[in-house]
Write an enzyme that holds these catalytic residues in place. Structure first.
Site, mmCIF file in Angstrom:
data_model
loop_
_atom_site.group_PDB
_atom_site.id
_atom_site.type_symbol
_atom_site.label_atom_id
_atom_site.label_comp_id
_atom_site.label_asym_id
_atom_site.label_seq_id
_atom_site.Cartn_x
_atom_site.Cartn_y
_atom_site.Cartn_z
ATOM 1 N N CYS A 22 0.878 -1.283 -0.118
ATOM 2 C CA CYS A 22 0.217 -0.085 0.104
ATOM 3 C C CYS A 22 0.749 1.314 0.016
ATOM 4 O O CYS A 22 0.417 2.316 -0.605
ATOM 5 C CB CYS A 22 -0.995 0.053 1.136
ATOM 6 S SG CYS A 22 -0.308 -0.152 2.671
ATOM 7 N N HIS A 24 -1.307 1.106 7.626
ATOM 8 C CA HIS A 24 -1.815 1.121 6.277
ATOM 9 C C HIS A 24 -1.657 2.474 5.627
ATOM 10 O O HIS A 24 -2.034 3.607 6.295
ATOM 11 C CB HIS A 24 -3.193 0.496 6.371
ATOM 12 C CG HIS A 24 -3.923 0.528 5.042
ATOM 13 N ND1 HIS A 24 -3.485 -0.310 4.028
ATOM 14 C CD2 HIS A 24 -4.833 1.129 4.564
ATOM 15 C CE1 HIS A 24 -3.977 0.210 2.770
ATOM 16 N NE2 HIS A 24 -5.193 0.951 3.099
#
Ligand SMILES: [Zn+2]
Ligand SMILES: [Zn+2]
Length: 442
Positions: free
Chosen positions: A135, A385
């Site tokens: 990510c 994330h």
């Protein structure tokens, strides 16, 4: 004239007279003249300084001759640009004492060719599949995919025509990636090609491991910069900062040290491709910039070695933005060196005026518009994330969270916990501030 010289001249005169009167032989006359002359030439002559100089005479001479070794007090202002030829890089001290940022001798990419606006409205591009802790990479690539001047440049075949890279080229790689993104709107694509080359971009990074998105962006930009130098490694320091990548992302910072004893100023200019700001105890990005340009005291152990005072002295050091970039990338330093994260919301405006943080803080506003925000959720940059928000060419905001692409509101973007902010210059003067130098075709 000193008295003793006059005496000697009188002696010569007397010798001459007596020789002629007494009818001496000419050889004898010449001997006596030589000995009288020797007395003048070998004697010590003392000079006294004149009581007053003839200023008119001095001014006349000044206008007639050029000084070949001006006094040191002038060098700060009138410094010959020695060592600035393209193949003779300047030393750090050459730049440090110049009063202003030196112009590049060679311009690799003319700044006026940078196109800051989208030429047409394009459909939002593809999402990027997460291929295992990727990510950080997806978010960085998405922010770049919506950077208008970079996409505009890569939409043309300009780079492909001049690329001399053998093997891996970050610019060619990104060009292929952008094309795939824009051709596959409404779907998700796998950024395999770039991921497979992650070690060529940053050799310490691993596929499958979460990395710091800001660090990855730095490596991607550096790799593009290397490609754009196209082998022009012998250029001087300032000329090297004129590739298309510098013209898009780059600017110059000035570090000014003022000696508190003699008030002498010493300027150093450093190129930047992004700016990292301390966000501890600040409510918003403007305050973070105020902190960034706040003077720092140099004293005691940290005292400054003043070349004029020729000793360690107390001084004041201050950073300012000297030459603004077209794209302003800001990293919010949320993470301490010893761990810990600033988790508070730090607000940032949609339009940012950086004029107050410039070396010349008075003048027309230097305004940027927000076009991408990279968000990190988690406790450290190597875990958690990453996702981002991007402004598409139709000005709508989208949340790009790996394979998910979802339209969102500007309010939501401005409320996000930003780790990186991407601004693009939008004032009328944009693109008119760079020096106009004939391009060097390579
Ligand atoms: Zn290339
Ligand atoms: Zn000093």
């Amino acid at each position: 004239m000193p008295a003793r010289s006059t005496d000697s001249l009188l002696q010569i005169e007397e010798s001459l007279h007596s020789s002629l009167k007494k009818g001496h032989h000419s050889a004898s006359l010449s001997d006596r003249l030589i000995s009288a002359n020797k007395r003048i030439l070998l004697q010590h002559i003392e000079f006294r300084p004149a009581a007053a100089t003839s200023s008119a005479q001095l001014e006349k001479l000044k206008s007639k001759y050029a000084s070949i070794n001006p006094s040191t007090s002038l060098t700060d202002h009138v410094k010959p640009s020695k060592g600035m030829s393209p193949f003779n890089p300047p030393s750090a001290s050459d730049l440090a004492h110049d009063d202003d940022l030196p112009d590049p001798k060679v311009v690799l990419y003319p700044p006026e060719k940078v196109k800051l606006q989208w030429p047409a409205v394009r459909r939002i591009g593809a999402g990027l599949t997460n291929l295992g802790n990727t990510c950080f990479l997806n978010s960085v690539l998405q922010c770049l995919t919506y950077t208008p001047p970079l996409v505009n440049y890569l939409s043309s075949s300009e780079h492909a025509h001049t690329c001399k890279q053998v093997g891996f080229c970050m610019v060619c790689e990104l060009q292929r990636h952008f094309r795939r993104c824009y051709e596959n709107g409404g779907q998700a694509i796998k950024p395999h090609a770039i991921l497979q080359k992650i070690k060529l971009i940053a050799k310490h990074m691993h596929w499958g491991r979460q990395e710091d998105a800001h660090e990855f962006l730095r490596y991607v930009i550096d790799a593009m910069q290397k490609s754009c130098l196209n082998g022009n490694t012998k250029l001087d320091r300032i000329s090297k900062e004129t590739t298309v990548i510098n013209q898009i992302f780059g600017g110059f910072l000035r570090s000014q040290v003022v000696c508190l004893k003699c008030k002498a100023k010493s300027n150093t200019y450093d190129p930047f491709l992004d700016i990292s700001v301390d966000v501890k105890n600040v409510p918003n990005i403007q305050k973070a910039f105020e902190k960034f340009v706040q003077p720092e005291q140099l004293d005691l152990d940290n005292a400054y070695n003043c070349t004029k005072c020729k000793q360690k002295v107390a001084a004041q050091k201050r950073f300012t933005i000297h030459k603004p970039s077209n794209v302003l990338t800001i990293q919010l330093k949320r993470y301490g060196v010893m761990g810990g994260k600033v988790t508070r919301h730090i607000s940032f405006p949609e339009k940012l005026n950086i004029r107050p943080y410039m070396s010349v803080s008075q003048g027309a506003a230097i305004t940027y518009q927000l076009y991408a925000v990279l968000v990190h959720m988690g406790h450290s940059t190597n875990s958690g994330h990453y996702y981002c928000y991007v402004r598409s060419s139709n000005q709508a905001w989208y949340c790009m969270n790996d394979s998910m692409v979802q339209q969102t509101s500007q309010g939501r973007v401005l409320n996000s916990e930003a780790y990186m902010l991407f601004y693009i210059r939008c004032d009328a003067a944009a693109n008119h501030e760079q020096p106009k130098v004939c391009p060097f075709h390579v």
